[in-house]
Design a protein around this motif. Structure first.
Motif, PDB file in Angstrom:
ATOM      1  N   LEU A   1      43.929   3.056 -17.419  1.00  0.00           N
ATOM      2  CA  LEU A   1      43.720   3.857 -16.224  1.00  0.00           C
ATOM      3  C   LEU A   1      43.820   5.323 -16.617  1.00  0.00           C
ATOM      4  O   LEU A   1      44.840   5.765 -17.147  1.00  0.00           O
ATOM      5  N   VAL A   2      42.750   6.070 -16.375  1.00  0.00           N
ATOM      6  CA  VAL A   2      42.724   7.496 -16.690  1.00  0.00           C
ATOM      7  C   VAL A   2      42.937   8.269 -15.397  1.00  0.00           C
ATOM      8  O   VAL A   2      42.211   8.071 -14.416  1.00  0.00           O
ATOM      9  N   CYS A   3      43.924   9.131 -15.382  1.00  0.00           N
ATOM     10  CA  CYS A   3      44.248   9.932 -14.203  1.00  0.00           C
ATOM     11  C   CYS A   3      44.172  11.415 -14.565  1.00  0.00           C
ATOM     12  O   CYS A   3      44.747  11.839 -15.569  1.00  0.00           O
ATOM     13  N   ILE A   4      43.467  12.181 -13.744  1.00  0.00           N
ATOM     14  CA  ILE A   4      43.445  13.635 -13.889  1.00  0.00           C
ATOM     15  C   ILE A   4      44.232  14.204 -12.711  1.00  0.00           C
ATOM     16  O   ILE A   4      43.834  14.052 -11.560  1.00  0.00           O
ATOM     17  N   PHE A   5      45.348  14.842 -13.019  1.00  0.00           N
ATOM     18  CA  PHE A   5      46.178  15.449 -11.989  1.00  0.00           C
ATOM     19  C   PHE A   5      45.939  16.953 -11.986  1.00  0.00           C
ATOM     20  O   PHE A   5      45.885  17.587 -13.043  1.00  0.00           O
ATOM     21  N   GLY A   6      45.807  17.515 -10.806  1.00  0.00           N
ATOM     22  CA  GLY A   6      45.605  18.951 -10.673  1.00  0.00           C
ATOM     23  C   GLY A   6      46.339  19.476  -9.457  1.00  0.00           C
ATOM     24  O   GLY A   6      47.112  18.773  -8.818  1.00  0.00           O
ATOM     25  N   GLY A   7      46.092  20.737  -9.134  1.00  0.00           N
ATOM     26  CA  GLY A   7      46.727  21.352  -7.975  1.00  0.00           C
ATOM     27  C   GLY A   7      47.751  22.399  -8.373  1.00  0.00           C
ATOM     28  O   GLY A   7      48.071  22.587  -9.557  1.00  0.00           O
TER      29      GLY A   7
ATOM     30  N   ALA B   1      42.881  14.884 -22.328  1.00  0.00           N
ATOM     31  CA  ALA B   1      42.562  13.453 -22.362  1.00  0.00           C
ATOM     32  C   ALA B   1      42.615  12.911 -23.782  1.00  0.00           C
ATOM     33  O   ALA B   1      43.103  11.793 -24.019  1.00  0.00           O
ATOM     34  N   ARG B   2      42.111  13.677 -24.738  1.00  0.00           N
ATOM     35  CA  ARG B   2      42.120  13.234 -26.136  1.00  0.00           C
ATOM     36  C   ARG B   2      43.551  13.040 -26.633  1.00  0.00           C
ATOM     37  O   ARG B   2      43.879  12.028 -27.272  1.00  0.00           O
ATOM     38  N   ALA B   3      44.429  14.010 -26.319  1.00  0.00           N
ATOM     39  CA  ALA B   3      45.821  13.899 -26.747  1.00  0.00           C
ATOM     40  C   ALA B   3      46.522  12.736 -26.053  1.00  0.00           C
ATOM     41  O   ALA B   3      47.297  11.995 -26.671  1.00  0.00           O
ATOM     42  N   ALA B   4      46.242  12.550 -24.745  1.00  0.00           N
ATOM     43  CA  ALA B   4      46.875  11.457 -24.004  1.00  0.00           C
ATOM     44  C   ALA B   4      46.424  10.102 -24.545  1.00  0.00           C
ATOM     45  O   ALA B   4      47.226   9.169 -24.671  1.00  0.00           O
ATOM     46  N   ALA B   5      45.127   9.973 -24.879  1.00  0.00           N
ATOM     47  CA  ALA B   5      44.607   8.708 -25.405  1.00  0.00           C
ATOM     48  C   ALA B   5      45.226   8.401 -26.765  1.00  0.00           C
ATOM     49  O   ALA B   5      45.601   7.266 -27.065  1.00  0.00           O
ATOM     50  N   SER B   6      45.354   9.431 -27.596  1.00  0.00           N
ATOM     51  CA  SER B   6      45.969   9.237 -28.909  1.00  0.00           C
ATOM     52  C   SER B   6      47.425   8.821 -28.763  1.00  0.00           C
ATOM     53  O   SER B   6      47.912   7.922 -29.458  1.00  0.00           O
ATOM     54  N   GLY B   7      48.127   9.474 -27.840  1.00  0.00           N
ATOM     55  CA  GLY B   7      49.518   9.119 -27.613  1.00  0.00           C
ATOM     56  C   GLY B   7      49.675   7.721 -27.056  1.00  0.00           C
ATOM     57  O   GLY B   7      50.611   6.997 -27.424  1.00  0.00           O
ATOM     58  N   TYR B   8      48.751   7.325 -26.165  1.00  0.00           N
ATOM     59  CA  TYR B   8      48.842   5.977 -25.586  1.00  0.00           C
ATOM     60  C   TYR B   8      48.647   4.912 -26.667  1.00  0.00           C
ATOM     61  O   TYR B   8      49.328   3.879 -26.667  1.00  0.00           O
ATOM     62  N   ARG B   9      47.728   5.160 -27.612  1.00  0.00           N
ATOM     63  CA  ARG B   9      47.522   4.211 -28.714  1.00  0.00           C
ATOM     64  C   ARG B   9      48.756   4.101 -29.596  1.00  0.00           C
ATOM     65  O   ARG B   9      49.077   3.033 -30.114  1.00  0.00           O
ATOM     66  N   ALA B  10      49.443   5.230 -29.788  1.00  0.00           N
ATOM     67  CA  ALA B  10      50.575   5.253 -30.712  1.00  0.00           C
ATOM     68  C   ALA B  10      51.902   4.919 -30.042  1.00  0.00           C
ATOM     69  O   ALA B  10      52.911   4.768 -30.736  1.00  0.00           O
ATOM     70  N   ALA B  11      51.925   4.809 -28.714  1.00  0.00           N
ATOM     71  CA  ALA B  11      53.195   4.625 -27.996  1.00  0.00           C
ATOM     72  C   ALA B  11      53.903   3.331 -28.394  1.00  0.00           C
ATOM     73  O   ALA B  11      55.135   3.247 -28.302  1.00  0.00           O
ATOM     74  N   ALA B  12      53.149   2.341 -28.845  1.00  0.00           N
ATOM     75  CA  ALA B  12      53.774   1.068 -29.230  1.00  0.00           C
ATOM     76  C   ALA B  12      54.737   1.238 -30.404  1.00  0.00           C
ATOM     77  O   ALA B  12      55.644   0.421 -30.598  1.00  0.00           O
ATOM     78  N   ALA B  13      54.571   2.312 -31.170  1.00  0.00           N
ATOM     79  CA  ALA B  13      55.443   2.536 -32.326  1.00  0.00           C
ATOM     80  C   ALA B  13      56.785   3.145 -31.933  1.00  0.00           C
ATOM     81  O   ALA B  13      57.682   3.249 -32.772  1.00  0.00           O
ATOM     82  N   TRP B  14      56.942   3.533 -30.682  1.00  0.00           N
ATOM     83  CA  TRP B  14      58.213   4.102 -30.214  1.00  0.00           C
ATOM     84  C   TRP B  14      58.591   3.478 -28.873  1.00  0.00           C
ATOM     85  O   TRP B  14      58.621   4.144 -27.856  1.00  0.00           O
TER      86      TRP B  14
ATOM     87  N   VAL C   1      32.877  11.346 -13.384  1.00  0.00           N
ATOM     88  CA  VAL C   1      33.648  12.524 -13.798  1.00  0.00           C
ATOM     89  C   VAL C   1      34.690  12.118 -14.835  1.00  0.00           C
ATOM     90  O   VAL C   1      34.862  12.782 -15.865  1.00  0.00           O
ATOM     91  N   ILE C   2      35.399  11.014 -14.580  1.00  0.00           N
ATOM     92  CA  ILE C   2      36.404  10.528 -15.523  1.00  0.00           C
ATOM     93  C   ILE C   2      35.763  10.205 -16.864  1.00  0.00           C
ATOM     94  O   ILE C   2      36.277  10.570 -17.940  1.00  0.00           O
TER      95      ILE C   2
ATOM     96  N   VAL D   1      46.363  18.081 -15.928  1.00  0.00           N
ATOM     97  CA  VAL D   1      46.822  17.257 -17.051  1.00  0.00           C
ATOM     98  C   VAL D   1      46.160  15.894 -16.894  1.00  0.00           C
ATOM     99  O   VAL D   1      45.841  15.466 -15.787  1.00  0.00           O
ATOM    100  N   VAL D   2      45.951  15.241 -18.012  1.00  0.00           N
ATOM    101  CA  VAL D   2      45.389  13.891 -18.004  1.00  0.00           C
ATOM    102  C   VAL D   2      46.486  12.919 -18.412  1.00  0.00           C
ATOM    103  O   VAL D   2      47.177  13.150 -19.414  1.00  0.00           O
ATOM    104  N   ALA D   3      46.661  11.868 -17.620  1.00  0.00           N
ATOM    105  CA  ALA D   3      47.641  10.824 -17.941  1.00  0.00           C
ATOM    106  C   ALA D   3      46.901   9.505 -18.136  1.00  0.00           C
ATOM    107  O   ALA D   3      45.939   9.214 -17.422  1.00  0.00           O
ATOM    108  N   ILE D   4      47.356   8.722 -19.100  1.00  0.00           N
ATOM    109  CA  ILE D   4      46.729   7.428 -19.392  1.00  0.00           C
ATOM    110  C   ILE D   4      47.803   6.354 -19.375  1.00  0.00           C
ATOM    111  O   ILE D   4      48.887   6.522 -19.948  1.00  0.00           O
ATOM    112  N   ALA D   5      47.483   5.255 -18.699  1.00  0.00           N
ATOM    113  CA  ALA D   5      48.397   4.114 -18.608  1.00  0.00           C
ATOM    114  C   ALA D   5      47.559   2.846 -18.559  1.00  0.00           C
ATOM    115  O   ALA D   5      46.318   2.897 -18.599  1.00  0.00           O
ATOM    116  N   ALA D   6      48.215   1.708 -18.445  1.00  0.00           N
ATOM    117  CA  ALA D   6      47.498   0.445 -18.295  1.00  0.00           C
ATOM    118  C   ALA D   6      46.882   0.372 -16.906  1.00  0.00           C
ATOM    119  O   ALA D   6      47.367   0.998 -15.962  1.00  0.00           O
TER     120      ALA D   6
END
Length: 397
Positions: free
Chosen positions: A231-237, A278-291, A167-168, A196-201
């Motif tokens: 790590l891809v997390c899908i939070f719901g509820g 997920a697409r937005a979270a992945a893009s943000g995770y790649r760019a997070a090193a710049a901030w 599913v992920i 919402v989809v959250a992405i982390a190490a």
């Protein structure tokens, strides 16, 4: 899980005479039918859940009870015996209809009834050996039942993990068709809930279980699986109402994530909309090193400038489209915003450059914040507005 070695009954150790043992077993076999009938009657009267079962399940419990009593006779005689064989008579589906607690009730009730029947139906000389035997035998059966349920739970857990991973993967690949929604439903997921989809190490394996438990306490449903080094997390509820509220909830789970940024995508309607988050979270995770100065847990929209600079077309369109257009809809707001940024965020310098009163500048800045959601007096938000103006002008040119 390997089955335990066969066990041997207690009767040979208690009764040395082969002839006496044969006589005891003969008398015991003669009353097994009465013991089985008494056991079912006791189940009916002592346990409410037994009366609520369908006829087929009650029939299989009858078979199990009979198999257990016959197994007691064979075990008592010293024959090779494995506790799991008692449950071989019932189909595997029974493990899904009867809980482990109900199985314990079945074993306990059967043991009690057999002890009672030994006193009622067998001679006094047989009772001591048989009572000791049923106590040891019930322990073996209880361990056998626990082993079966543990094996079933282990297999189910492994199967659920595989489904969760598929599913992920489908969400990350933007392939959430009906088959994916069906797989999520088998995991108990409410496919209509906002997500919402959250992405982390990727953390250590042990932390995933802690993350699941902590999410449940916050009222969050969770589907999660490592996807490469992320790590891809899908939070719901029901707790997911909007993106900002979701980000605050995820921030409370920071201790259960690995070190590094946690980027939360925008809220989406249902699992079918999760790929956009997920697409937005992945893009943000790649760019997070710049901030690195930013908060550890942040929305993907908080990283729009970094995402745009790293090549994210969606971020460029958001900045140069929605944000810039809401600002450019009023010529005076756009001029004031540019003048304010060019003047080093000084009210007085802006008022002199535009030949307007400082209070007019303050009023227009308030309107800029209302129109765009960004406040030019904040250094970070001023950077977003500057990037939006630049990209908007490039797109319009």
């Amino acid at each position: 899980m390997n089955p335990p070695p066969p066990r041997h009954g207690t009767l040979p150790a208690q009764v040395s005479s082969q002839r006496t043992r044969v006589a005891i077993l003969k008398r015991l076999r003669a009353v097994t039918g009465a013991m089985n009938t008494a056991t079912l009657a006791a189940m009916e009267s002592r346990h409410e859940w037994f009366g609520q079962l369908d006829a087929e399940s009650r029939s299989w419990i009858n078979v199990l009870a009979r198999s257990g009593i016959d197994g007691f006779v064979n075990w008592l005689a010293g024959e090779d015996f494995s506790p799991e064989t008692v449950f071989d008579a019932a189909p595997r589906a029974m493990a899904g209809r009867i809980t482990l607690q109900q199985t314990v009730d079945l074993v306990r009730t059967t043991t009690d009834v057999v002890e009672e029947q030994i006193h009622l139906l067998l001679p006094r000389g047989d009772r001591q050996a048989l009572q000791l035997g049923i106590v040891h035998y019930s322990r073996e059966i209880a361990f056998g039942a626990a082993n079966i349920y543990a094996s079933a739970a282990e297999a189910r857990g492994a199967w659920d993990s595989r489904i969760e991973a598929t599913v992920i993967d489908a969400v990350v690949r933007a392939e959430t068709d009906e088959s994916v929604l069906s797989r999520a439903s088998t995991l108990g997921w409410n496919t209509a809930s906002r997500v919402v989809v959250a992405i982390a190490a990727t953390p250590r394996e042990a932390n995933l279980d802690n993350l699941r438990r902590a999410s449940t306490k916050l009222g969050l449903d969770l589907l999660t699986s490592p996807h490469g080094d992320r790590l891809v997390c899908i939070f719901g509820g029901e707790a997911i109402t909007d993106s900002h509220e979701a980000c605050q909830l995820v921030a409370r789970l920071e201790p259960y994530f690995a070190e590094g940024p946690i980027v939360v995508g925008p809220a989406a309607d249902g699992l079918a909309g999760a790929p956009q988050s997920a697409r937005a979270a992945a893009s943000g995770y790649r760019a997070a090193a710049a901030w690195p100065e930013g908060p550890r847990t942040m929305l993907s929209d908080d990283l729009l400038p970094e995402r745009a600079l790293s090549g994210d077309g969606h971020a460029r369109r958001t900045l140069g489209g929605a944000i810039y257009q809401s600002l450019a809809a009023s010529k005076e707001l756009l001029e004031t915003c540019v003048g304010f940024l060019d003047s080093g965020s000084s009210m007085e310098a802006t008022s002199r450059a535009l030949f307007i009163h400082p209070n007019t500048v303050r009023y227009r800045i308030k309107r800029i914040q209302e129109a765009t959601g960004y406040n030019p007096t904040d250094a970070r938000e001023a950077y977003v507005l500057r990037m939006a103006i630049t990209l908007g002008r490039l797109q319009n040119s």
